[in-house]
Design an enzyme around this catalytic site. Structure first.
Site, PDB file in Angstrom:
ATOM      1  N   SER A  59      14.315  13.965  -6.532  1.00  0.00           N
ATOM      2  CA  SER A  59      13.551  12.743  -6.739  1.00  0.00           C
ATOM      3  C   SER A  59      13.051  12.672  -8.184  1.00  0.00           C
ATOM      4  O   SER A  59      13.852  12.687  -9.108  1.00  0.00           O
ATOM      5  CB  SER A  59      12.405  12.672  -5.726  1.00  0.00           C
ATOM      6  OG  SER A  59      11.835  11.375  -5.694  1.00  0.00           O
ATOM      7  N   LYS A 115      -1.461  -8.297  -3.092  1.00  0.00           N
ATOM      8  CA  LYS A 115      -2.284  -7.140  -3.387  1.00  0.00           C
ATOM      9  C   LYS A 115      -2.303  -6.169  -2.208  1.00  0.00           C
ATOM     10  O   LYS A 115      -2.639  -6.542  -1.083  1.00  0.00           O
ATOM     11  CB  LYS A 115      -3.713  -7.582  -3.718  1.00  0.00           C
ATOM     12  CG  LYS A 115      -4.684  -6.452  -4.009  1.00  0.00           C
ATOM     13  CD  LYS A 115      -4.331  -5.754  -5.305  1.00  0.00           C
ATOM     14  CE  LYS A 115      -5.360  -4.691  -5.647  1.00  0.00           C
ATOM     15  NZ  LYS A 115      -5.041  -3.989  -6.912  1.00  0.00           N
TER      16      LYS A 115
END
Length: 282
Positions: free
Chosen positions: A142, A196
């Protein structure tokens, strides 16, 4: 072995005696071919992973020292490819040609931390006359592989059973809304802007908000894929892309076959090769 090492060092010098009988050393060959500096990098729990923080000062120091000594060699009129002393008898501490061997061990972490760490390594990769070699003995997955991909072309190595890859993005959280509702608890979540924080811990998460989070992950994933393929100059068929760029992890040998690393070798073996080649390893 010790005798051989000492003997090889003696062959670099020519001993001359002056009128006073004192002994002086005259260098007839470079003391070494080039300088290799080893840097070990792994997550540090004391700074919350902190890969970028660990790299920042080290990278800046190495680049500035390299530039400083390169400028001095130019000022002395010495050819940059040699390791000999200057006309004034000064041998630069680092030299004109520098290789950084980064021994990387990381399973990844947050996008922002590892993205910044990879950008720090790209500074070394892009610096003239610096070669960045990355050795993976255990894991570079990753974000760890995002960092490893910044090695100078041809200089990314992995041990046979190292874990490499995991070019994917993971977002996860625990949502307690339904459980709290069963106990008569009503979480109150106030936010401005519909996009948000779509994945909330206490408030209800709608299907639209789940899709927002998925879209964000897809954007990051595409950027990750582009970063790796451009850095490593990789391309392939759809089958190759589906196998390599979708979060899978590979052992070092298979990673080499797929183009994720350039060679199967441990860091100890590679450093031994550099010493045998006449390089100074620090």
């Amino acid at each position: 072995m010790m005798f051989k090492i000492r003997k090889s060092k003696q062959s670099l010098f020519c001993i001359k005696r002056g009128i006073s009988g004192s002994t002086a050393l005259s260098f007839t060959h470079p003391l070494y071919n080039k300088t290799v500096i080893m840097v070990e990098m792994k997550p540090d729990s004391r700074v919350g992973n902190g890969m970028a923080e660990q790299l920042r000062d080290s990278v800046s120091f190495l680049i500035e020292q390299h530039r400083d000594h390169t400028d001095r060699r130019r000022g002395s009129g010495m050819h940059l490819a040699t390791g000999a002393r200057t006309a004034k008898g000064i041998r630069p501490a680092i030299g004109g040609e520098l290789e950084i061997v980064l021994i990387l061990d990381s399973p990844g972490g947050t996008v922002q931390d590892y993205g910044l760490a990879a950008s720090q390594l790209s500074r070394l990769r892009n610096e003239p006359q610096i070669k960045l070699t990355v050795c993976v003995d255990r894991v570079a997955a990753s974000g760890g592989y995002m960092m490893a991909s910044q090695a100078t072309p041809g200089q990314l190595y992995a041990a046979p059973f190292a874990m490499v890859g995991s070019i994917g993005v993971l977002m996860e959280t625990v949502n307690l809304h339904d459980m709290l509702s069963n106990y008569g608890i009503k979480p109150m979540v106030i936010k401005a802007g519909k996009n948000k924080a779509p994945l909330k811990t206490l408030g209800e998460v709608t299907e639209e908000e789940v899709q927002m989070a998925q879209d964000d992950a897809d954007v990051i994933h595409r950027s990750f894929q582009k970063w790796v393929t451009e850095s490593r100059n990789l391309s392939g068929s759809k089958d190759w892309l589906d196998k390599v760029l979708t979060g899978a992890v590979f052992l070092g040998t298979e990673a080499c076959e797929l183009g994720l690393v350039d060679r199967v070798v441990t860091s100890d073996e590679y450093v031994a090769e550099r010493i045998a080649a006449g390089d100074r390893v620090l």
